[in-house]
Design a protein around this motif. Structure first.
Motif, PDB file in Angstrom:
ATOM      1  N   ALA B 241       0.819  -1.209   0.000  1.00  0.00           N
ATOM      2  CA  ALA B 241       0.000   0.000   0.000  1.00  0.00           C
ATOM      3  C   ALA B 241       0.853   1.258   0.000  1.00  0.00           C
ATOM      4  CB  ALA B 241      -0.932  -0.003   1.205  1.00  0.00           C
ATOM      5  N   LEU B 242       2.145   1.113   0.278  1.00  0.00           N
ATOM      6  CA  LEU B 242       3.009   2.287   0.382  1.00  0.00           C
ATOM      7  C   LEU B 242       4.088   2.268  -0.688  1.00  0.00           C
ATOM      8  CD1 LEU B 242       3.398   2.019   4.236  1.00  0.00           C
ATOM      9  CD2 LEU B 242       2.057   3.721   3.039  1.00  0.00           C
ATOM     10  N   LEU B 243       3.788   1.589  -1.776  1.00  0.00           N
ATOM     11  CA  LEU B 243       4.808   1.351  -2.791  1.00  0.00           C
ATOM     12  C   LEU B 243       5.402   2.632  -3.366  1.00  0.00           C
ATOM     13  CD1 LEU B 243       5.759  -1.404  -3.426  1.00  0.00           C
ATOM     14  CD2 LEU B 243       4.321  -1.457  -5.436  1.00  0.00           C
ATOM     15  N   ALA B 244       4.593   3.674  -3.480  1.00  0.00           N
ATOM     16  CA  ALA B 244       5.097   4.892  -4.112  1.00  0.00           C
ATOM     17  C   ALA B 244       5.905   5.749  -3.150  1.00  0.00           C
ATOM     18  CB  ALA B 244       3.933   5.705  -4.676  1.00  0.00           C
ATOM     19  N   THR B 245       5.507   5.801  -1.885  1.00  0.00           N
ATOM     20  CA  THR B 245       6.205   6.681  -0.950  1.00  0.00           C
ATOM     21  C   THR B 245       7.296   5.972  -0.167  1.00  0.00           C
ATOM     22  OG1 THR B 245       4.339   6.306   0.522  1.00  0.00           O
ATOM     23  CG2 THR B 245       4.419   8.418  -0.608  1.00  0.00           C
ATOM     24  N   ALA B 246       7.110   4.703   0.144  1.00  0.00           N
ATOM     25  CA  ALA B 246       8.110   3.991   0.946  1.00  0.00           C
ATOM     26  C   ALA B 246       8.316   2.579   0.406  1.00  0.00           C
ATOM     27  CB  ALA B 246       7.685   3.958   2.416  1.00  0.00           C
TER      28      ALA B 246
END
Lengths: 508, 275
Positions: B241-246
Motif C-alpha cells: 500500500a506504500l509502494l510509491a512513498t516507501a
C-alpha cells in the motif's frame, strides 16, 4: 504500418467516446454518469433499515431511506417525508404533516398508513424484548388524523423525541424489507452482489433536490492494501476514512483529500464478562497503559480527538473533554493496579479486529505495543467483517476488540442504552447497578437540565469503571477524484452521495 | 567420525554449481534466521513516531515502516518465522507422507487403493487452497498455519514415497532381506528408504520452496502470522500500500522471499542432477 493504423483507430474511437461524453447536459439530467465508491465492508448485517447495526451499512442506507425528519450537514433535524410538524405545549403530542408528492422508489405515494406502519413496526415489543427502537416504548398511540396528518402521543415528554423520527419510512405493504429495499431517499437500490458491490441509481421522482450523479457503484474493497492501487488505477473515484500514509501515497495523483471527522467512539472495547476484564482494576490498568495521543500520532499523523468516555466531540452537548484526563498514561499506576488485581506478572489476551479497517488494525498494533510495557501481551486476531459481526458483536465471543461505535439518532439515550446490563448491543457486557439506576432515572426525567446532568453522570461512570478503554474520534480522510466535488461531512456517521457532482458538467 | 564422513560423502557427491549456489544462499538465510532468534538490531515491534516511513540509512539499513519499526529487524524476525513454519510444514508433511506412502507402497493391495484414492482426493486441491480450508476451520494464527500447511503437504510426499516404494518393493535385495527374516518395519526403514533418499531429498527441498511461498501467501492474505508479529508475507502486504512513498517496505521482504525460494530451488536442482 498495420499496428500504427490500429493505434490511430483506437485513439479516434476513444476521442469520439470522450467527446460525446462532453456533450452531456446539466448535472441532474445525466443519468449515465457514474461514481464508483470503495467501501471496506460488505453489507453483512442485511438491508432492513430498522434492524441493521453496522455503521457501514447505515451510512449507505442513509441515501435510500428517509424518516419524517432527517439530519442535515449541521446536525439539525430538517423535515423530510413530513413537510411540517407541531409539538403541543406539554410536549406530549407531535403532529406531522406529510409532504405532498413524496414517492417510494416503486412509484407509489407515501401514505399515512405507511408512516404509521413504519413507526409501529419499530415500537412493537416482541417476546419481552426491547422494540427495534427502544425509546418507542414512550409512544402511547399513533393516530391518523387525515390522509396527510399523523398524530403521535407520548407517555412522557421527551425533548429528544424528534430525533427518533428519523426512523426510516417503509411501505406498509412491504412484508420483507430485507429483500424489498424500497425507500424514499434520493437514491434507489438496484442490486447487491455479496462480497463484490452494491448498485444504486438516482431516484427521478425524489421530492427534494435530485441526486446529481446517475449511478453509484459501491465496490467492496476488503483488502486494505488494494485501496490506494484501486484509486490510482482509476477503478475507484472515492474512498472514505483513509489513514495518513494512504493519503501521502495519493499525493500528486488526481485526488483531492477532504478532512473531517468520523463521528465514532473508537475504543479498545473489553468484554467485561471474561477474565481478567471482569475486574475493574484490570480495565483501569489498561486505560492507564494506553495513550490515545500516541495512537493518533501513529494512525493519523496526530489528527483526531481524544475521548474519555462513550461520547464523541460532535455530540457537543455531552462530550466532556475533562474525562480525557481521567486516565492519563501512567505505567507505574497500571502496574500497581494489576498487582492489586493479582496479575503481577501480567497476562495475555487477544484483540479481535476486522481486517478491512486499517485505522482499527493499526490502533490495535500500537495498543499491543503499549500494553507490553505494563507486562500484558496482546495478540491481534484479524477477522473478516461478517465473522466480527456474528462472533464479536452478536455472540460476544471475544476478549477485546478495537472498533468505533457510531450514533444515529443523536440522542444520549441512544448512546448510553447499550451499556445497561440488558441493553441491546451491549457487546462489552458492561454491568453496573449504579449505572442502570442513573440511566433509568435519566430516561424517566422530564426536566432537560436534570436529564442532561444524569446522562453526564452515566458517561462519568463509564469512564470511572473503565467500561472500555476509550481512545478517540478518528479523523476522516476522504479521497475524492478531482473531477467530482460536493462532498459533505455530517456530524453523524453518514455519507451523502446525492450532493456529489461532476465539476465539468456543473459548469456547462 | 562416521557423521563427518557421511557429510563429506554428500558434499563429494553433490558439487555442481547449482548445489553450491543453493547451499550458499540457503546457508546465509539460515544463519540470519538463527541470529534472529537471539539478536535483532532493534526490537521488531518497537514503534517510533518520529521515524515513520524513513528511507534506508546507516542506522536502519532497510529503512522504517509505517509505524517507525526497523524493517531489517522485522525481516530478520520474518525469516525466522517463515523458516520455522516451513521447516515444521516439511517435517509434518514428509513425516506423515513417508509413513503413509511407505505403508501404501510396501503393502499394496486394497489398503494401497483406499489410501491413495483419499490421497488423490486431497491432492486434487492445490495445497494452498487446502491450507486455506484448514485455517478457516482452525482460525488464523502462527501454530494453526503451521499445522494447516503441514497437513496440506502430506499428499504430495505420500505420493512420491509410495511410487518410490512401489519400484523398489519387488527388487532382489528386498526379497533377500525378507528371506533372511527381516521384519516389515526393518525392510521399510533400513533397506528401502535409504534407496529412495535422493528422490525424497529433492522433493523435500521443493517442499521447502512451496512451504515458504505458501506461508508468505497465507500471511499475505492475513490469515497466517498475525500482526504485530512480523512475517515476510504480511510485510509485503502492508508495504504494497506504500509502494510509491516507501518502497523499501515491500522491496526487502519481497527480495528475501525470492532469495529463499531461489536457494531451495537450486539445492533441489543440484540434488536431482547428482543422483
Amino acid at each position: 504500418m498495420k499496428k500504427g493504423r490500429l493505434i490511430l483507430t483506437v485513439l479516434l474511437m476513444t476521442m469520439a467516446a470522450a467527446l460525446s461524453g462532453c456533450t452531456g447536459g446539466k448535472t441532474a439530467d445525466t443519468p449515465d454518469t457514474r461514481i464508483t465508491i470503495g467501501i471496506p465492508q460488505d453489507l453483512d448485517d442485511g438491508l432492513d433499515p430498522h434492524k441493521v447495526s453496522a455503521a457501514g451499512t447505515k451510512e449507505i442506507l442513509f441515501n435510500i431511506y428517509e424518516g419524517l425528519v432527517k439530519y442535515d450537514e449541521t446536525g439539525a433535524l430538517i423535515p423530510a417525508v413530513a413537510s411540517d410538524y407541531k409539538v403541543s405545549e406539554d410536549g406530549l403530542t407531535y403532529t406531522f404533516t406529510l409532504r405532498d408528492g413524496v414517492k417510494f422508489h416503486d412509484g407509489s405515494n407515501v401514505t399515512a398508513e405507511d408512516v404509521i406502519y413504519s413507526i409501529e413496526r419499530c415500537s412493537k415489543a416482541e417476546g419481552g424484548q426491547d422494540p427495534l427502537v427502544p425509546p418507542f416504548t414512550n409512544i402511547s398511540e399513533v393516530n391518523k388524523v387525515d390522509d396527510k396528518t399523523i398524530e403521535i402521543k407520548l407517555v412522557a415528554a421527551d425533548p429528544d423525541f424528534l430525533a427518533y423520527m428519523t426512523v426510516a419510512i417503509i411501505q406498509a405493504s412491504n412484508d420483507d424489507p430485507e429483500t424489498k429495499v424500497i425507500g424514499t431517499g434520493p437514491y434507489k437500490f438496484v442490486s447487491h452482489t455479496p462480497m463484490e458491490s452494491v448498485e444504486l441509481e438516482a431516484f427521478n421522482d425524489y421530492w427534494g433536490e435530485k441526486a446529481h450523479i446517475g449511478k453509484v457503484t459501491l465496490k467492496i474493497v476488503s483488502d486494505p492494501a488494494a485501496i490506494v492501487m484501486d484509486l490510482k488505477g482509476g477503478s475507484l473515484d472515492m474512498f472514505c476514512r483513509l489513514t495518513d500514509s494512504q493519503v501521502s501515497e495519493l499525493k500528486g495523483s488526481n485526488f483531492n483529500i477532504e478532512v473531517g471527522t468520523m463521528n465514532l467512539a473508537q475504543a479498545l472495547y473489553l468484554n467485561n464478562s471474561v477474565e481478567p476484564f471482569n475486574d475493574v482494576r484490570v480495565r483501569q490498568a489498561i486505560c492507564y497503559a494506553i495513550d490515545p495521543q500516541e495512537i493518533m500520532d501513529f494512525v493519523s499523523g496526530g489528527e483526531g480527538t481524544e475521548i474519555g468516555s462513550a461520547a464523541f466531540p460532535s455530540f457537543s452537548k455531552y462530550y466532556d473533554p475533562a474525562l480525557n484526563d481521567n486516565y492519563n498514561r501512567d505505567v507505574e499506576k497500571a502496574k500497581e493496579l494489576l498487582k492489586e488485581a493479582g496479575y503481577e506478572n501480567g497476562f495475555s489476551f487477544s484483540i479481535t479486529v476486522p481486517s478491512a479497517y486499517t485505522p482499527h488494525v493499526k490502533t490495535a498494533e500500537v495498543i499491543s505495543e503499549e500494553l507490553k510495557e505494563v507486562g500484558i501481551t496482546a495478540d491481534l486476531k484479524l477477522v473478516e467483517w461478517d465473522s466480527w459481526l456474528s462472533d464479536t458483536y452478536t455472540n460476544h465471543n471475544y476478549e477485546a476488540t478495537v472498533i468505533g461505535i457510531d450514533l444515529n439518532p443523536v440522542t444520549a439515550r441512544n448512546l448510553l442504552q447499550r451499556y445497561t446490563s440488558d441493553g441491546h448491543g451491549n457487546f462489552m457486557e458492561f454491568s453496573s447497578e449504579k449505572y442502570d439506576e442513573v440511566f433509568a432515572k435519566a430516561v424517566a426525567s422530564t426536566d432537560d437540565a436534570e436529564q442532561t446532568a444524569l446522562y453526564k453522570e452515566c458517561l462519568q461512570i463509564l469512564s470511572d469503571e473503565a467500561a472500555s478503554a476509550y481512545i478517540q474520534d478518528l479523523p476522516s480522510f476522504v479521497a475524492l477524484n478531482n473531477k467530482i466535488s460536493g462532498y459533505k461531512f455530517y456530524p453523524i456517521y453518514a455519507q451523502d452521495f446525492a450532493s456529489l457532482y461532476y465539476i465539468d458538467e456543473a459548469n456547462d | 567420525m562416521a557423521f563427518i564422513k557421511s557429510i563429506k560423502k554428500i558434499f563429494n557427491k553433490y558439487h555442481g554449481f547449482n548445489f553450491n549456489a543453493g547451499l550458499v544462499i540457503t546457508g546465509l538465510i539460515f544463519i540470519i534466521a538463527l541470529v534472529g532468534c537471539f539478536y535483532t538490531p532493534y526490537e521488531p515491534t518497537a514503534m517510533n513516531v518520529s521515524i515513520r516511513n524513513t528511507a534506508p540509512s546507516l542506522a536502519h539499513i532497510f529503512g522504517c515502516d509505517d509505524s517507525g519499526r526497523d524493517v531489517f529487524s522485522r525481516v530478520m524476525e520474518g525469516i525466522r518465522n517463515t523458516f520455522f513454519i516451513s521447516t515444521m510444514t516439511v517435517l509434518i508433511g514428509s513425516g506423515f507422507g513417508i509413513i503413509l506412502g511407505a505403508a501404501a507402497g510396501y503393502y499394496g493391495g486394497k489398503f494401497d487403493e483406499i489410501l491413495m484414492r483419499i490421497n488423490d482426493a486431497l491432492f486434487a486441491f492445490p495445497s494452498v487452497l487446502l491450507a486455506l480450508v484448514i485455517v478457516s476451520l482452525l482460525g488464523p494464527g502462527f501454530l494453526n498455519v503451521t499445522v494447516a500447511l503441514g497437513i496440506a503437504f502430506i499428499p504430495s510426499f505420500a505420493r512420491i514415497v509410495r511410487s518410490g516404494f512401489k519400484s523398489q518393493v519387488n527388487m532382489d535385495y528386498v526379497q533377500s532381506a525378507r528371506l533372511m527374516g527381516a521384519g516389515d518395519l526393518r525392510i521399510i526403514f533400513v533397506h528401502i528408504l535409504p534407496n529412495i533418499l535422493p528422490v525424497l531429498m529433492s522433493s523435500v527441498m521443493i517442499g521447502f520452496n512451496n512451504a515458504v511461498l505458501a506461508e508468505a501467501g497465507l500471511s499475505y492474505l492475513g490469515i497466517g502470522v498475525q500482526p504485530p508479529r512480523a512475517s515476510l508475507g504480511l510485510m509485503l502486504k502492508d508495504g504494497q500500500a506504500l509502494l510509491a512513498t516507501a518502497p523499501w517496505n515491500a522491496l526487502f521482504p519481497g527480495m528475501v522471499i525470492v532469495l529463499m525460494v531461489l536457494g531451495f530451488a537450486l539445492l533441489s536442482e543440484g540434488i536431482s542432477e547428482a543422483s
